[in-house]
Design a protein around this motif. Structure first.
Motif, PDB file in Angstrom:
ATOM      1  N   LEU A  29       5.590   3.315 -17.483  1.00 23.87           N
ATOM      2  CA  LEU A  29       5.323   3.810 -16.129  1.00 23.87           C
ATOM      3  C   LEU A  29       5.618   5.292 -16.062  1.00 23.87           C
ATOM      4  CD1 LEU A  29       7.307   0.900 -15.466  1.00 23.87           C
ATOM      5  CD2 LEU A  29       5.728   1.226 -13.616  1.00 23.87           C
ATOM      6  N   VAL A  30       4.774   6.028 -15.358  1.00 27.57           N
ATOM      7  CA  VAL A  30       4.985   7.462 -15.160  1.00 27.57           C
ATOM      8  C   VAL A  30       5.191   7.707 -13.674  1.00 27.57           C
ATOM      9  CG1 VAL A  30       3.978   9.765 -15.366  1.00 27.57           C
ATOM     10  CG2 VAL A  30       3.592   8.075 -17.169  1.00 27.57           C
ATOM     11  N   LEU A  31       6.333   8.296 -13.335  1.00 25.83           N
ATOM     12  CA  LEU A  31       6.643   8.657 -11.954  1.00 25.83           C
ATOM     13  C   LEU A  31       6.193  10.082 -11.697  1.00 25.83           C
ATOM     14  CD1 LEU A  31      10.297   7.340 -11.622  1.00 25.83           C
ATOM     15  CD2 LEU A  31       8.283   6.414 -10.500  1.00 25.83           C
ATOM     16  N   MET A  32       5.310  10.246 -10.720  1.00 27.29           N
ATOM     17  CA  MET A  32       4.842  11.576 -10.343  1.00 27.29           C
ATOM     18  C   MET A  32       4.992  11.710  -8.834  1.00 27.29           C
ATOM     19  SD  MET A  32       1.367  11.624 -12.631  1.00 27.29           S
ATOM     20  CE  MET A  32       0.882  13.255 -12.162  1.00 27.29           C
ATOM     21  N   VAL A 104       0.886   2.494 -16.055  1.00 28.35           N
ATOM     22  CA  VAL A 104       0.884   2.637 -14.601  1.00 28.35           C
ATOM     23  C   VAL A 104       1.385   4.032 -14.238  1.00 28.35           C
ATOM     24  CG1 VAL A 104       1.866   1.779 -12.431  1.00 28.35           C
ATOM     25  CG2 VAL A 104       1.376   0.172 -14.276  1.00 28.35           C
ATOM     26  N   PHE A 105       0.714   4.647 -13.262  1.00 25.47           N
ATOM     27  CA  PHE A 105       1.179   5.888 -12.658  1.00 25.47           C
ATOM     28  C   PHE A 105       1.690   5.536 -11.264  1.00 25.47           C
ATOM     29  CE2 PHE A 105      -2.087   7.207 -15.623  1.00 25.47           C
ATOM     30  CZ  PHE A 105      -1.507   8.284 -16.268  1.00 25.47           C
ATOM     31  N   LEU A 106       2.921   5.893 -10.976  1.00 25.80           N
ATOM     32  CA  LEU A 106       3.476   5.697  -9.645  1.00 25.80           C
ATOM     33  C   LEU A 106       3.574   7.062  -8.974  1.00 25.80           C
ATOM     34  CD1 LEU A 106       6.378   3.165 -10.311  1.00 25.80           C
ATOM     35  CD2 LEU A 106       4.205   2.710  -9.198  1.00 25.80           C
ATOM     36  N   LEU A 107       2.797   7.249  -7.921  1.00 23.26           N
ATOM     37  CA  LEU A 107       2.851   8.498  -7.164  1.00 23.26           C
ATOM     38  C   LEU A 107       3.814   8.290  -6.013  1.00 23.26           C
ATOM     39  CD1 LEU A 107      -0.915   9.496  -6.966  1.00 23.26           C
ATOM     40  CD2 LEU A 107       0.773  10.093  -8.699  1.00 23.26           C
ATOM     41  N   VAL A 108       4.949   8.959  -6.063  1.00 31.33           N
ATOM     42  CA  VAL A 108       5.988   8.844  -5.038  1.00 31.33           C
ATOM     43  C   VAL A 108       5.860  10.074  -4.152  1.00 31.33           C
ATOM     44  CG1 VAL A 108       8.452   8.578  -4.635  1.00 31.33           C
ATOM     45  CG2 VAL A 108       7.431   7.625  -6.710  1.00 31.33           C
ATOM     46  N   LEU A 109       5.395   9.857  -2.921  1.00 33.81           N
ATOM     47  CA  LEU A 109       5.022  10.987  -2.084  1.00 33.81           C
ATOM     48  C   LEU A 109       5.696  10.972  -0.721  1.00 33.81           C
ATOM     49  CD1 LEU A 109       1.184  10.856  -2.766  1.00 33.81           C
ATOM     50  CD2 LEU A 109       2.859  12.350  -3.864  1.00 33.81           C
ATOM     51  N   GLN A 110       5.901  12.162  -0.212  1.00 37.52           N
ATOM     52  CA  GLN A 110       6.291  12.369   1.170  1.00 37.52           C
ATOM     53  C   GLN A 110       5.038  12.906   1.855  1.00 37.52           C
ATOM     54  OE1 GLN A 110       9.597  15.073   0.300  1.00 37.52           O
ATOM     55  NE2 GLN A 110      10.910  13.597   1.347  1.00 37.52           N
ATOM     56  N   PRO A 111       4.427  12.131   2.748  1.00 35.83           N
ATOM     57  CA  PRO A 111       3.143  12.522   3.318  1.00 35.83           C
ATOM     58  C   PRO A 111       3.149  13.899   3.979  1.00 35.83           C
ATOM     59  CG  PRO A 111       3.672  10.282   3.939  1.00 35.83           C
ATOM     60  CD  PRO A 111       4.875  10.835   3.236  1.00 35.83           C
ATOM     61  N   GLU A 112       4.222  14.246   4.646  1.00 37.43           N
ATOM     62  CA  GLU A 112       4.230  15.523   5.361  1.00 37.43           C
ATOM     63  C   GLU A 112       4.236  16.724   4.427  1.00 37.43           C
ATOM     64  OE1 GLU A 112       8.465  13.973   5.121  1.00 37.43           O
ATOM     65  OE2 GLU A 112       6.524  13.137   5.653  1.00 37.43           O
ATOM     66  N   ASP A 113       4.615  16.526   3.169  1.00 37.46           N
ATOM     67  CA  ASP A 113       4.653  17.621   2.207  1.00 37.46           C
ATOM     68  C   ASP A 113       3.481  17.603   1.234  1.00 37.46           C
ATOM     69  OD1 ASP A 113       7.046  18.487   3.302  1.00 37.46           O
ATOM     70  OD2 ASP A 113       8.259  17.305   1.903  1.00 37.46           O
ATOM     71  N   PHE A 114       2.549  16.674   1.407  1.00 38.25           N
ATOM     72  CA  PHE A 114       1.434  16.517   0.479  1.00 38.25           C
ATOM     73  C   PHE A 114       0.234  17.301   0.995  1.00 38.25           C
ATOM     74  CE2 PHE A 114      -2.013  14.070  -1.585  1.00 38.25           C
ATOM     75  CZ  PHE A 114      -1.571  14.154  -2.886  1.00 38.25           C
TER      76      PHE A 114
END
Length: 156
Positions: A29-32, A104-114
């Protein structure tokens, strides 16, 4: 045919197979994403131990789940802001750490900063791995209700 089993914490589960398909001996798994602390938290949760802190470089850590090797690769945040030449180095580093490649790529995002720029950069990074990279990507949002409409419009 569905099977029933208990996970490591005694929770009853069912499925056609466990979380990891039986034909995989390991899961890479890759955390991005755009949040160091969220990526660290997700990585620690996946490995069920404190392995990641707010790292400034790519870090590979391993654990087991359902008696299979799970490799989590924590990526640096700078992928979203560095030059394309540095992105290419970053991609090669991820490919090396996840050999034979990420599952698997896991995109861990904060919507307000994307931003749109982040979206464009993430698309180019994923495309450099394979045509199937988008099909192998999961998006985790810190606060899925906050600014969701705005974030969805950026993504699609």
């Amino acid at each position: 045919m569905a099977s029933h089993y208990e996970d490591e914490k005694g929770h009853k589960r069912s499925g056609s197979y466990g979380v990891i398909p039986p034909n995989l001996s390991e899961l890479n798994l890759v955390l991005m994403g755009n949040s160091r602390s969220l990526k660290a938290s997700v990585g620690n949760l996946l490995l069920a131990k404190e392995e990641f802190t707010q790292c400034n470089t790519c870090v590979k850590r391993c654990g087991t789940f359902q008696e299979k090797l799970v490799t989590v690769i924590y990526t640096q945040d700078q992928i979203l802001t560095v030059s394309l030449q540095e992105v290419n180095k970053f991609i090669e580093e991820i490919k090396s750490l996840s050999d034979p490649g990420p599952h698997v790529f896991l995109l861990v995002l904060q919507p307000e900063d994307f931003t749109k720029e982040h979206k464009t950069r993430l698309e180019s990074v994923l495309e450099s791995f394979s045509e199937q990279a988008f099909d192998q990507t999961l998006v985790l949002l810190e606060n899925p209700k906050a600014l969701l409409d705005q974030w969805v419009s950026l993504l699609f």
